[in-house]
Write a protein that holds these residues in place. Structure first.
Motif, mmCIF file in Angstrom:
data_model
loop_
_atom_site.group_PDB
_atom_site.id
_atom_site.type_symbol
_atom_site.label_atom_id
_atom_site.label_comp_id
_atom_site.label_asym_id
_atom_site.label_seq_id
_atom_site.Cartn_x
_atom_site.Cartn_y
_atom_site.Cartn_z
ATOM 1 N N ILE A 18 0.840 -1.201 0.000
ATOM 2 C CA ILE A 18 0.000 0.000 0.000
ATOM 3 C C ILE A 18 0.876 1.251 0.000
ATOM 4 O O ILE A 18 0.575 2.231 -0.697
ATOM 5 C CB ILE A 18 -0.961 0.009 1.212
ATOM 6 C CG1 ILE A 18 -1.979 -1.129 1.104
ATOM 7 C CG2 ILE A 18 -1.687 1.353 1.309
ATOM 8 C CD1 ILE A 18 -2.864 -1.310 2.352
ATOM 9 N N VAL B 272 1.754 2.478 -3.487
ATOM 10 C CA VAL B 272 0.725 2.777 -4.497
ATOM 11 C C VAL B 272 0.665 4.271 -4.798
ATOM 12 O O VAL B 272 0.537 5.099 -3.886
ATOM 13 C CB VAL B 272 -0.652 2.247 -4.028
ATOM 14 C CG1 VAL B 272 -1.767 2.730 -4.953
ATOM 15 C CG2 VAL B 272 -0.637 0.719 -3.957
ATOM 16 N N ARG B 273 0.752 4.626 -6.067
ATOM 17 C CA ARG B 273 0.676 6.003 -6.561
ATOM 18 C C ARG B 273 0.595 5.943 -8.075
ATOM 19 O O ARG B 273 0.990 4.932 -8.680
ATOM 20 C CB ARG B 273 1.908 6.804 -6.138
ATOM 21 C CG ARG B 273 3.202 6.211 -6.636
ATOM 22 C CD ARG B 273 4.432 6.949 -6.153
ATOM 23 N NE ARG B 273 4.485 8.285 -6.703
ATOM 24 C CZ ARG B 273 5.454 9.168 -6.435
ATOM 25 N NH1 ARG B 273 6.441 8.831 -5.614
ATOM 26 N NH2 ARG B 273 5.461 10.346 -6.963
ATOM 27 N N THR C 45 1.565 -2.552 -11.304
ATOM 28 C CA THR C 45 1.114 -3.512 -10.288
ATOM 29 C C THR C 45 2.235 -4.493 -9.913
ATOM 30 O O THR C 45 2.322 -4.927 -8.769
ATOM 31 C CB THR C 45 -0.121 -4.281 -10.768
ATOM 32 O OG1 THR C 45 0.182 -4.933 -12.006
ATOM 33 C CG2 THR C 45 -1.312 -3.345 -10.970
ATOM 34 N N PHE D 158 4.645 -3.465 -6.767
ATOM 35 C CA PHE D 158 4.348 -3.827 -5.369
ATOM 36 C C PHE D 158 4.160 -5.334 -5.209
ATOM 37 O O PHE D 158 4.409 -5.885 -4.134
ATOM 38 C CB PHE D 158 3.177 -3.009 -4.789
ATOM 39 C CG PHE D 158 1.854 -3.147 -5.483
ATOM 40 C CD1 PHE D 158 1.054 -4.256 -5.275
ATOM 41 C CD2 PHE D 158 1.391 -2.146 -6.322
ATOM 42 C CE1 PHE D 158 -0.182 -4.375 -5.894
ATOM 43 C CE2 PHE D 158 0.154 -2.251 -6.950
ATOM 44 C CZ PHE D 158 -0.636 -3.371 -6.741
ATOM 45 N N ILE E 281 -4.770 -8.185 -9.687
ATOM 46 C CA ILE E 281 -3.675 -7.774 -8.802
ATOM 47 C C ILE E 281 -2.982 -9.026 -8.272
ATOM 48 O O ILE E 281 -3.446 -9.666 -7.327
ATOM 49 C CB ILE E 281 -4.206 -6.920 -7.627
ATOM 50 C CG1 ILE E 281 -5.001 -5.704 -8.126
ATOM 51 C CG2 ILE E 281 -3.057 -6.499 -6.713
ATOM 52 C CD1 ILE E 281 -4.200 -4.658 -8.880
ATOM 53 N N LEU F 191 -0.609 2.255 -12.922
ATOM 54 C CA LEU F 191 -1.641 2.866 -12.075
ATOM 55 C C LEU F 191 -1.886 4.324 -12.480
ATOM 56 O O LEU F 191 -0.955 5.055 -12.822
ATOM 57 C CB LEU F 191 -1.219 2.816 -10.605
ATOM 58 C CG LEU F 191 -0.962 1.436 -10.008
ATOM 59 C CD1 LEU F 191 -0.842 1.551 -8.488
ATOM 60 C CD2 LEU F 191 -2.055 0.438 -10.381
ATOM 61 N N ILE G 231 -5.814 -5.145 -2.674
ATOM 62 C CA ILE G 231 -4.614 -5.974 -2.505
ATOM 63 C C ILE G 231 -4.969 -6.928 -1.371
ATOM 64 O O ILE G 231 -5.498 -6.497 -0.341
ATOM 65 C CB ILE G 231 -3.357 -5.148 -2.166
ATOM 66 C CG1 ILE G 231 -3.124 -4.045 -3.217
ATOM 67 C CG2 ILE G 231 -2.134 -6.054 -2.072
ATOM 68 C CD1 ILE G 231 -1.886 -3.160 -2.934
ATOM 69 N N LEU H 116 -8.508 -0.018 -2.119
ATOM 70 C CA LEU H 116 -7.692 1.197 -2.244
ATOM 71 C C LEU H 116 -8.176 2.089 -3.378
ATOM 72 O O LEU H 116 -8.722 1.597 -4.376
ATOM 73 C CB LEU H 116 -6.241 0.801 -2.542
ATOM 74 C CG LEU H 116 -5.615 -0.223 -1.598
ATOM 75 C CD1 LEU H 116 -4.270 -0.676 -2.146
ATOM 76 C CD2 LEU H 116 -5.459 0.379 -0.209
ATOM 77 N N VAL I 87 -6.428 4.977 -5.886
ATOM 78 C CA VAL I 87 -5.215 5.679 -6.312
ATOM 79 C C VAL I 87 -5.569 7.161 -6.411
ATOM 80 O O VAL I 87 -6.497 7.528 -7.134
ATOM 81 C CB VAL I 87 -4.701 5.164 -7.675
ATOM 82 C CG1 VAL I 87 -3.388 5.865 -8.039
ATOM 83 C CG2 VAL I 87 -4.525 3.647 -7.664
ATOM 84 N N VAL J 219 -2.231 7.291 -2.292
ATOM 85 C CA VAL J 219 -3.252 6.267 -2.102
ATOM 86 C C VAL J 219 -4.153 6.639 -0.933
ATOM 87 O O VAL J 219 -3.731 7.330 0.001
ATOM 88 C CB VAL J 219 -2.576 4.891 -1.850
ATOM 89 C CG1 VAL J 219 -1.740 4.909 -0.578
ATOM 90 C CG2 VAL J 219 -3.584 3.745 -1.820
#
Ligand code: MF3
Ligand code: CO
Ligand code: CO
Length: 263
Positions: A135, A138-139, A144, A147, A181, A193, A201, A236, A238, A243
């Motif tokens: 997490i 995430v940006r 994908t 992470f 994911i 993303l 996730i 989540l 984005v 995030v």
């Protein structure tokens, strides 16, 4: 279907659905004790969700017979609530998905009954930390696989394995939508993303080997070697620079929003 980018109006609905799903896990905590059955927990969750003008999305989803999933000990995911009482030392994932005002919130956490083993506690902690590490990355602009590779590395460094047959997913008006994911893989691969995407996730981490086995009920997924398995899940959003955790609970020591603007 391509990956959907949520409008501001849809994002508000995703926030409301995420909040409600999180509140189910907060509400059910005090009920998770030795002696209660998972069918009783299912009923309490069902009634709470319906009382909040929402629908428990698993119920009748491709024929799933209950309103939440309860996955105990060596059950990886999609456990069906039943009449067997919880007992001291059990570990259980409770996975809640609500559909509120047309939009879904999907989240799960691990519960322990009484005193779990040291091994179970460590597995649970490492699995949650693998989710948190993902997490934090995430940006917009990452992929994908960036992470996913971190989740895999973290779990494997601790001697655990990542389940590959089941994965996280895009989410919105549709329960399971693009993108897929994965929780393992290679940095630089996978979908790019963008702000406005929503996805889950939900790493499944086994104490033993990664292989799984589907029970004859067509739902319950077990570890093939009968080792313990743990899972945590968040929905989540984005944002423009990071995030937002739509399903954050009050028992978590983790920020609701992360901004990478000044990195
Ligand atoms: N909540 C699960 C997920 O995280 C899906 C459960 S579908 C069911 O995607 F049919 F098994 F309930
Ligand atoms: Co999910
Ligand atoms: Co779920």
């Amino acid at each position: 279907m391509a990956i959907t980018i949520k409008t501001p109006e849809e994002i508000e609905k995703m926030r409301a659905a995420g909040r409600l799903a999180a509140s189910v896990l907060e509400m059910i905590g005090p009920h998770v004790k030795a002696g209660i059955t998972t069918a009783e927990l299912d009923k309490i969750c069902h009634d709470y969700i319906v009382a909040h003008d929402a629908y428990p999305a698993p119920l009748n989803y491709h024929g799933f017979p209950k309103s939440v999933c309860t996955s105990l000990n060596h059950v990886v995911c999609h456990g069906i609530p039943n009449e067997k009482p919880l007992k001291d030392g059990d570990i259980m994932n409770l996975d809640v998905t609500v559909k509120l005002d047309g939009y879904h919130g999907d989240t799960s956490k691990m519960f322990v009954v009484g005193q779990p083993s040291i091994l179970a506690e460590r597995l649970i902690r490492v699995t949650q930390e693998s989710l948190y590490q993902a997490i934090r990355m995430v940006r917009p602009g990452i992929r994908t696989g960036d992470f996913a590779a971190v989740i895999q590395k973290y779990a494997e460094e601790h001697g655990y394995s990542i389940v590959r047959e089941y994965c996280g997913h895009g989410i919105g008006a549709v329960f399971h939508e693009e993108p897929q994911i994965l929780h393992y893989g290679t940095a630089g691969t996978g979908d790019l993303l963008e702000a406005g995407m929503c996805f889950t996730i939900e790493p499944m981490v086994n104490a033993g080997k990664r292989q799984t086995k589907l029970m004859r009920d067509g739902w319950t997924v077990l570890t093939k070697d009968r080792s313990l398995s743990a899972q945590w899940e968040h929905t989540l959003l984005v944002t423009e620079d990071g995030v937002e955790v739509l399903t954050l609970r009050s028992d978590e020591d983790f920020p609701r929003t992360i901004s990478h603007r000044d990195d």
